[in-house]
Design a protein around this motif. Structure first.
Motif, short mmCIF file in Angstrom:
data_model
loop_
_atom_site.label_atom_id
_atom_site.label_comp_id
_atom_site.label_asym_id
_atom_site.label_seq_id
_atom_site.Cartn_x
_atom_site.Cartn_y
_atom_site.Cartn_z
N PHE A 118 5.87 48.44 66.06
CA PHE A 118 6.32 47.91 67.49
C PHE A 118 7.35 47.00 67.22
CE2 PHE A 118 1.79 48.36 68.01
CZ PHE A 118 1.71 49.27 68.96
N ALA A 119 8.62 47.60 67.89
CA ALA A 119 9.82 47.02 67.56
C ALA A 119 10.04 45.53 68.32
CB ALA A 119 11.08 47.48 68.15
N GLY A 120 9.22 45.31 69.03
CA GLY A 120 9.31 43.64 69.64
C GLY A 120 8.41 42.64 69.08
N ARG A 121 7.55 42.94 68.29
CA ARG A 121 6.68 41.97 67.57
C ARG A 121 7.34 41.08 66.91
NH1 ARG A 121 1.06 44.36 65.50
NH2 ARG A 121 1.01 42.08 64.97
N PRO A 160 7.22 55.60 56.04
CA PRO A 160 6.44 55.69 57.34
C PRO A 160 7.71 56.46 58.34
CG PRO A 160 7.30 53.42 57.02
CD PRO A 160 7.31 54.22 55.81
N SER A 161 7.29 56.79 59.45
CA SER A 161 8.17 57.28 60.48
C SER A 161 9.21 56.22 60.72
CB SER A 161 7.39 57.72 61.74
OG SER A 161 8.46 57.91 62.84
N LEU A 162 10.38 56.57 60.89
CA LEU A 162 11.64 55.72 61.34
C LEU A 162 11.74 55.54 62.81
CD1 LEU A 162 14.26 57.25 58.65
CD2 LEU A 162 12.63 55.46 58.42
N VAL A 163 10.81 56.17 63.53
CA VAL A 163 10.87 55.93 65.06
C VAL A 163 10.08 54.64 65.23
CG1 VAL A 163 10.39 57.06 67.27
CG2 VAL A 163 11.20 58.44 65.37
N ALA A 164 10.54 53.76 65.73
CA ALA A 164 9.96 52.52 66.26
C ALA A 164 9.40 52.87 67.57
CB ALA A 164 10.87 51.36 66.33
N VAL A 165 8.18 51.92 67.74
CA VAL A 165 7.30 52.21 69.11
C VAL A 165 7.79 51.26 70.07
CG1 VAL A 165 5.11 52.51 70.03
CG2 VAL A 165 5.41 53.19 67.75
N HIS A 166 7.96 52.07 71.28
CA HIS A 166 8.45 51.04 72.39
C HIS A 166 7.59 51.23 73.59
CE1 HIS A 166 12.20 51.59 70.21
NE2 HIS A 166 12.44 50.17 70.68
N PRO A 167 6.42 50.45 73.54
CA PRO A 167 5.36 50.84 74.72
C PRO A 167 5.81 50.71 76.02
CG PRO A 167 4.81 48.57 73.21
CD PRO A 167 6.19 49.23 73.07
N ALA A 168 5.19 51.89 76.73
CA ALA A 168 5.38 51.97 78.15
C ALA A 168 4.13 51.90 79.01
CB ALA A 168 6.26 53.21 78.39
N VAL A 169 3.59 51.00 79.33
CA VAL A 169 2.13 50.84 79.72
C VAL A 169 2.13 50.45 81.18
CG1 VAL A 169 -0.11 49.87 79.34
CG2 VAL A 169 1.38 50.41 77.25
N ASP A 245 16.31 43.45 76.54
CA ASP A 245 15.22 43.31 76.00
C ASP A 245 14.13 44.30 76.33
OD1 ASP A 245 14.96 42.62 78.83
OD2 ASP A 245 13.92 40.76 78.50
N VAL A 246 14.12 44.86 77.23
CA VAL A 246 13.25 45.87 77.87
C VAL A 246 13.51 47.30 76.89
CG1 VAL A 246 12.11 47.46 79.59
CG2 VAL A 246 12.71 45.01 80.05
N LEU A 247 14.84 47.43 76.64
CA LEU A 247 15.11 48.60 75.99
C LEU A 247 14.77 48.71 74.62
CD1 LEU A 247 18.58 49.37 77.56
CD2 LEU A 247 16.32 50.69 78.06
N SER A 248 14.79 47.30 73.85
CA SER A 248 14.39 47.13 72.59
C SER A 248 13.11 47.00 72.20
CB SER A 248 15.38 46.05 71.96
OG SER A 248 15.16 44.74 72.70
N ARG A 249 12.33 46.44 73.27
CA ARG A 249 10.87 46.17 72.89
C ARG A 249 9.87 46.95 73.72
NH1 ARG A 249 11.37 39.98 74.54
NH2 ARG A 249 9.12 40.12 74.59
N GLY A 250 10.26 47.38 74.83
CA GLY A 250 9.13 48.18 75.67
C GLY A 250 8.65 47.57 76.89
#
Length: 343
Positions: A118-121, A160-169, A245-250
């Motif tokens: 999770f990129a925003g943690r 690991p996968s290089l794709v960071a997770v940006h939650p959309a919930v 901030d939303v684009l980088s963290r979800g």
């Protein structure tokens, strides 16, 4: 035998000689072992006494059993002394001066390489470890201690996968079901941005925000006491979700959308939650919580308590029960994103 000679005396003397020789030999062996142990202690080498049966094979078996953990962890014992804790500021300085480089795991944990990043943690890089010029980032202090104790257990894991997770919930549910609490906690744990429709409307219409046609339209409806159109709400959401901030963290959205029409407008605008959590709570619990809030708060000190009246909660609950079936059907059939949370 001749008179005066007892053959038993010669036999006893021979056995005594053999016994004395054996004792002397053991004493000599003990002295050699003692000197060897003293030399090891002087060299600061750990010495461990192992109790074994007689014979070479039992001794070897007992020593192998005693050293089993050291043999199995031999690579960790060799590499362990090369790993060290570093402060986060020092890790950043090492990277800036190319003294240290990120490992193949990047900012992902070497202990949980299949766990989404999770990129925003905030704790992604809080517990760095330096090893052979590479920087590793366990998730917590316990994970860092584990990695320092057994580093080679993780070094050979796949990258690991290089794709960071940006939650959309999105989270919805009946009134007083704990939607806001869940949304805030989920945003905190994943590092995502908490999104609330009242907050973003206030943000867009505040004095700090630049005046626009959209904000003026929303203000006109609010001042007239009318409902803000769904089209204006979705447009406001587009502005907020396009922030850096939303684009980088979800994001984690609290109690929106509420109807199928709103969900369709969000989809048309390109806003689709990856997961849509639906909180299921018995009707009796809703009104028991409402009564608890009425009893616990002071009417004069908290004028917003009118929002917790049972009559208003009945209207909200009826509206939710009327619109929620079509809303969950929309997301279930089109995106298979519905996840139920039973309270």
């Amino acid at each position: 035998p001749p008179e005066g000679i007892n053959p038993d005396d010669d036999e006893e003397k021979a056995s005594d000689r053999i016994k004395a020789g054996f004792i002397e030999q053991k004493k000599a062996e003990q002295e050699v072992i003692k000197e060897f142990v003293e030399a090891l202690v002087a060299a600061r080498s750990p010495v461990q006494k192992v109790t074994v049966d007689r014979g070479i094979e039992p001794a070897h078996a007992a020593i192998k059993w005693h050293c089993r953990s050291y043999i199995e962890q031999r690579s960790n014992v060799i590499v362990r002394h090369q790993a060290s804790k570093v402060q986060n500021s020092k890790a950043l300085d090492m990277i800036s001066r190319t003294v240290g480089l990120p490992s193949k795991f990047g900012k992902a944990s070497p202990l949980l390489n299949d766990f989404p990043l999770f990129a925003g943690r905030s704790n992604n890089t809080k517990f760095p470890v330096a090893l052979r010029g590479r920087l590793y980032y366990p998730r917590d202090e316990e994970g860092r201690a584990t990695f320092l104790e057994r580093p080679t257990d993780s070094l050979h894991l796949p990258a690991p996968s290089l794709v960071a997770v940006h939650p959309a919930v999105s989270i919805c549910g009946p009134p007083l079901s704990g939607k806001t609490t869940l949304a805030r906690q989920l945003a905190e744990r994943t590092g995502a941005v908490y999104i609330s429709i009242p907050e973003i409307l206030s943000w867009l219409c505040s004095a700090k925000a630049l005046s626009s046609g959209l904000s003026q339209e929303i203000l006109r409806h609010i001042r007239a006491g009318a409902k803000v159109p769904d089209k204006a709400i979705v447009a406001t959401l587009q502005h907020r979700l396009a922030s850096a901030d939303v684009l980088s963290r979800g994001w984690v959205m609290d109690d929106f959308p509420l109807t199928e029409a709103q969900a369709e407008m969000l989809t048309t605008a390109g806003i689709v939650p990856h997961r849509f959590f639906v909180i299921n709570i018995p009707e009796g619990v809703v009104f028991s919580r409402c009564r608890e809030l009425e009893e616990a708060r002071d009417w004069k000190a908290d004028p917003d308590l009118v929002q917790q009246q049972e009559a208003l909660q009945r209207l909200r609950l009826d509206a939710y029960l009327q619109t929620s079936p079509s809303l969950r059907t929309y997301y279930a059939l089109n995106f298979d994103s519905i996840r139920d949370i039973n309270v």
